[in-house]
Design a protein around this motif. Sequence first.
Motif, mmCIF file in Angstrom:
data_model
loop_
_atom_site.group_PDB
_atom_site.id
_atom_site.type_symbol
_atom_site.label_atom_id
_atom_site.label_comp_id
_atom_site.label_asym_id
_atom_site.label_seq_id
_atom_site.Cartn_x
_atom_site.Cartn_y
_atom_site.Cartn_z
ATOM 1 N N ALA A 43 -29.094 -12.870 10.616
ATOM 2 C CA ALA A 43 -30.189 -13.567 9.947
ATOM 3 C C ALA A 43 -30.216 -15.042 10.348
ATOM 4 C CB ALA A 43 -30.041 -13.435 8.428
ATOM 5 N N ASN A 44 -29.029 -15.644 10.467
ATOM 6 C CA ASN A 44 -28.935 -17.027 10.941
ATOM 7 C C ASN A 44 -29.524 -17.152 12.345
ATOM 8 O OD1 ASN A 44 -28.229 -19.674 11.489
ATOM 9 N ND2 ASN A 44 -26.041 -19.263 11.644
ATOM 10 N N MET A 45 -29.186 -16.201 13.214
ATOM 11 C CA MET A 45 -29.717 -16.223 14.577
ATOM 12 C C MET A 45 -31.233 -16.059 14.585
ATOM 13 S SD MET A 45 -28.668 -13.828 17.845
ATOM 14 C CE MET A 45 -26.921 -14.138 17.583
ATOM 15 N N VAL A 46 -31.736 -15.195 13.709
ATOM 16 C CA VAL A 46 -33.189 -15.003 13.610
ATOM 17 C C VAL A 46 -33.867 -16.303 13.183
ATOM 18 C CG1 VAL A 46 -35.008 -13.823 12.308
ATOM 19 C CG2 VAL A 46 -33.064 -12.521 13.194
ATOM 20 N N ILE A 67 -34.040 -24.258 10.370
ATOM 21 C CA ILE A 67 -32.670 -24.686 10.688
ATOM 22 C C ILE A 67 -31.862 -24.864 9.402
ATOM 23 C CG2 ILE A 67 -31.299 -26.624 11.578
ATOM 24 C CD1 ILE A 67 -33.481 -26.966 13.740
ATOM 25 N N LEU A 68 -32.477 -25.431 8.376
ATOM 26 C CA LEU A 68 -31.760 -25.635 7.111
ATOM 27 C C LEU A 68 -31.484 -24.312 6.396
ATOM 28 C CD1 LEU A 68 -33.550 -28.861 5.807
ATOM 29 C CD2 LEU A 68 -31.295 -28.658 6.892
ATOM 30 N N LEU A 72 -27.555 -22.688 5.355
ATOM 31 C CA LEU A 72 -27.033 -21.970 4.191
ATOM 32 C C LEU A 72 -26.432 -20.619 4.583
ATOM 33 C CD1 LEU A 72 -29.889 -22.660 1.617
ATOM 34 C CD2 LEU A 72 -27.641 -23.755 1.706
ATOM 35 N N LEU A 73 -27.093 -19.924 5.491
ATOM 36 C CA LEU A 73 -26.596 -18.613 5.920
ATOM 37 C C LEU A 73 -25.245 -18.740 6.618
ATOM 38 C CD1 LEU A 73 -29.938 -17.112 7.286
ATOM 39 C CD2 LEU A 73 -28.700 -16.359 5.246
ATOM 40 N N ASP A 74 -25.081 -19.782 7.413
ATOM 41 C CA ASP A 74 -23.823 -19.965 8.136
ATOM 42 C C ASP A 74 -22.664 -20.255 7.187
ATOM 43 O OD1 ASP A 74 -22.399 -20.288 10.754
ATOM 44 O OD2 ASP A 74 -22.072 -22.301 9.969
ATOM 45 N N LEU A 94 -20.563 -12.998 16.841
ATOM 46 C CA LEU A 94 -21.919 -13.090 16.288
ATOM 47 C C LEU A 94 -22.151 -14.454 15.641
ATOM 48 C CD1 LEU A 94 -22.629 -9.617 14.616
ATOM 49 C CD2 LEU A 94 -23.899 -10.685 16.492
ATOM 50 N N ASP A 95 -21.147 -14.927 14.933
ATOM 51 C CA ASP A 95 -21.252 -16.223 14.266
ATOM 52 C C ASP A 95 -21.437 -17.329 15.293
ATOM 53 O OD1 ASP A 95 -21.155 -17.915 11.927
ATOM 54 O OD2 ASP A 95 -19.180 -18.548 12.607
ATOM 55 N N ASP A 96 -20.673 -17.282 16.391
ATOM 56 C CA ASP A 96 -20.798 -18.295 17.442
ATOM 57 C C ASP A 96 -22.159 -18.239 18.120
ATOM 58 O OD1 ASP A 96 -18.310 -19.341 16.990
ATOM 59 O OD2 ASP A 96 -17.318 -18.274 18.620
#
Length: 241
Positions: A43-46, A67-68, A72-74, A94-96
Amino acid sequence: MILLTPSSGLFQCTNKLFLSDQATGLQIKEFARRNAANALSVANMVMGIASILSSLDGHHHAACWLILIGYLLDLADGAVARRLGTCSALGAKLDDFADFTTFGIATSLLLRTPDLLDHILCMCYILSVFVRLCFFSSGIPFMYRGLPCIYSAGVLASVSLLSGNNTAMLRVLAVAMILFMISQSFYPHDRVLESQAWKKVVYAGGVVMLFCSFFLPPCVYYLLWSISYILFPTSLWSSKV
């Protein structure tokens, strides 16, 4: 001698179907548990991809807020993974990838203008995020080497919204954020959702602020949050405080 009547056969079939459905339900729950943190990273990547497309289409306000949301997702994905005991090499990758997309490429496009020097600045920013993600390990538990790129992105997105995309101000801040990210300074792993109650309140406040995205106070909120980590990383945001 046991006689199988139609009713007993029907009962056995129903029982098998029930057990099969129950097993399928458990498998679905287990799959959801194992991939909850990965879903947050995706979801962060999306959000990052959507921000990139928004920047390219000239929708600057939307690009900053996406971006903000990724911010929060990160902060949530690692906490969820540790809470559910589902940390994995795949999740880390995935996080990276998500961080590089949202806090690297998408954030750099906030600096983009037709000017050649701004193109160079964008490339330098992306490279600094890449270096930060590749060599963040400090060898010290619960510490990073170099400023986490999420906070530099938070500063740039917030200031961009507050200043109406003032390019001169963004250039100065981008250079400062690059220096912070490639520095050898130590920064604590904040673990906002796994630490003191006031940090969880700060995170909840960030979520609430998303519903006020057309006003200035939310931008100030995220800016102060990010700057507080940059200026007071150990005294405020260390997980051991």
